[in-house]
Scaffold this motif. Structure first.
Motif, PDB file in Angstrom:
ATOM      1  N   SER A   1       7.512  13.893  -3.258  1.00 38.90           N
ATOM      2  CA  SER A   1       6.490  13.121  -2.545  1.00 38.90           C
ATOM      3  C   SER A   1       6.756  11.622  -2.670  1.00 38.90           C
TER       4      SER A   1
ATOM      5  N   ILE B   1       1.533   4.035  -2.923  1.00 40.47           N
ATOM      6  CA  ILE B   1       0.855   3.603  -4.151  1.00 40.47           C
ATOM      7  C   ILE B   1       0.202   4.796  -4.845  1.00 40.47           C
ATOM      8  N   ASP B   2      -0.380   5.695  -4.069  1.00 38.03           N
ATOM      9  CA  ASP B   2      -0.968   6.910  -4.654  1.00 38.03           C
ATOM     10  C   ASP B   2       0.091   7.739  -5.375  1.00 38.03           C
ATOM     11  N   GLN B   3       1.308   7.771  -4.845  1.00 40.88           N
ATOM     12  CA  GLN B   3       2.374   8.573  -5.453  1.00 40.88           C
ATOM     13  C   GLN B   3       2.974   7.910  -6.691  1.00 40.88           C
TER      14      GLN B   3
ATOM     15  N   THR C   1       7.254   9.268   0.562  1.00 47.03           N
ATOM     16  CA  THR C   1       6.379   8.130   0.837  1.00 47.03           C
ATOM     17  C   THR C   1       7.143   6.809   0.783  1.00 47.03           C
TER      18      THR C   1
ATOM     19  N   ASP D   1       1.495   6.867  -9.172  1.00 47.10           N
ATOM     20  CA  ASP D   1       0.790   7.338 -10.358  1.00 47.10           C
ATOM     21  C   ASP D   1       1.103   8.799 -10.677  1.00 47.10           C
ATOM     22  N   GLY D   2       1.665   9.505  -9.727  1.00 48.61           N
ATOM     23  CA  GLY D   2       1.930  10.928  -9.908  1.00 48.61           C
ATOM     24  C   GLY D   2       3.340  11.176 -10.404  1.00 48.61           C
TER      25      GLY D   2
ATOM     26  N   GLN E   1       1.864   2.511   2.930  1.00 40.51           N
ATOM     27  CA  GLN E   1       1.798   1.762   1.678  1.00 40.51           C
ATOM     28  C   GLN E   1       0.777   2.387   0.738  1.00 40.51           C
ATOM     29  N   GLU E   2      -0.383   2.744   1.256  1.00 39.23           N
ATOM     30  CA  GLU E   2      -1.411   3.364   0.422  1.00 39.23           C
ATOM     31  C   GLU E   2      -0.950   4.708  -0.122  1.00 39.23           C
ATOM     32  N   LYS E   3      -0.271   5.498   0.695  1.00 40.75           N
ATOM     33  CA  LYS E   3       0.249   6.790   0.238  1.00 40.75           C
ATOM     34  C   LYS E   3       1.307   6.596  -0.839  1.00 40.75           C
TER      35      LYS E   3
ATOM     36  N   GLU F   1      -1.132   2.527   5.953  1.00 43.74           N
ATOM     37  CA  GLU F   1      -1.267   3.908   5.483  1.00 43.74           C
ATOM     38  C   GLU F   1      -0.055   4.355   4.653  1.00 43.74           C
TER      39      GLU F   1
END
Length: 166
Positions: free
Chosen positions: A56, A46-48, A60, A50-51, A42-44, A40
């Motif tokens: 954040s 990776i989502d960040q 993360t 791109d932002g 790691q997924e969060k 989880e």
């Protein structure tokens, strides 16, 4: 007295047989719990990536680093199964690779992404790309080695792996 002696004999006979398939499944689950502990964060992270929310990204990145450290320490506390450590060693190696990726590639990538977009140089872009490619290839290699060790453990102990379809 005879009933107790028979029960004790039966208990000794059962306990001398060694671990069971159910024991192997529980052992597998205990290892997977700590491998999944980093999933989880790691997924969060990776989502960040791109932002453009620097706070954040920092949060993360720290959560991912902490989770990999916690998993590493927890796996060190798990004992060999049936005097064999191949599967456990593969899990430890995988988590150590994740920890290394967190300390190196992720940190390097995050340092570039935390810069103001106007101050990112060509060199920064190259560093970010190199870090991303390195992360992907090292992660894939470590994961595949771990997955193969898990598969061999499951075959040896006669149970089927069920993958999360989420």
């Amino acid at each position: 007295m005879k009933k107790t002696l028979v029960s004790l004999s039966a208990l000794l006979a059962l306990s001398s047989c060694g671990p069971t398939t159910n024991d192997a499944v529980k052992y597998n689950d205990s290892i997977i719990d700590w491998v999944d502990h980093v999933k989880e964060p790691q997924e969060k992270l990776i989502d960040q990536l791109d932002g453009h929310n620097i706070d954040s990204l920092k949060i993360t990145q720290l959560a991912f680093a902490n989770a990999s450290e916690e998993s590493s320490k927890a796996l060190e506390g798990i004992k060999a199964f049936d005097d064999k450590t191949e599967y456990l060693d593969a899990a430890k190696k995988f988590i150590m690779e994740i920890k290394s990726l967190s300390d190196n590639e992720v940190k390097s990538l995050a340092n570039v992404l935390m810069k103001d977009s106007l101050s990112i140089s060509e060199e920064d872009v190259k560093i970010a790309e190199k870090s991303g490619v390195s992360f992907d290839s090292k992660y894939e290699k470590a994961f595949n080695e771990f997955a193969e060790a898990q598969k061999q453990f499951a075959v040896k102990w006669n149970f089927k792996l069920m993958y999360d379809k989420k």
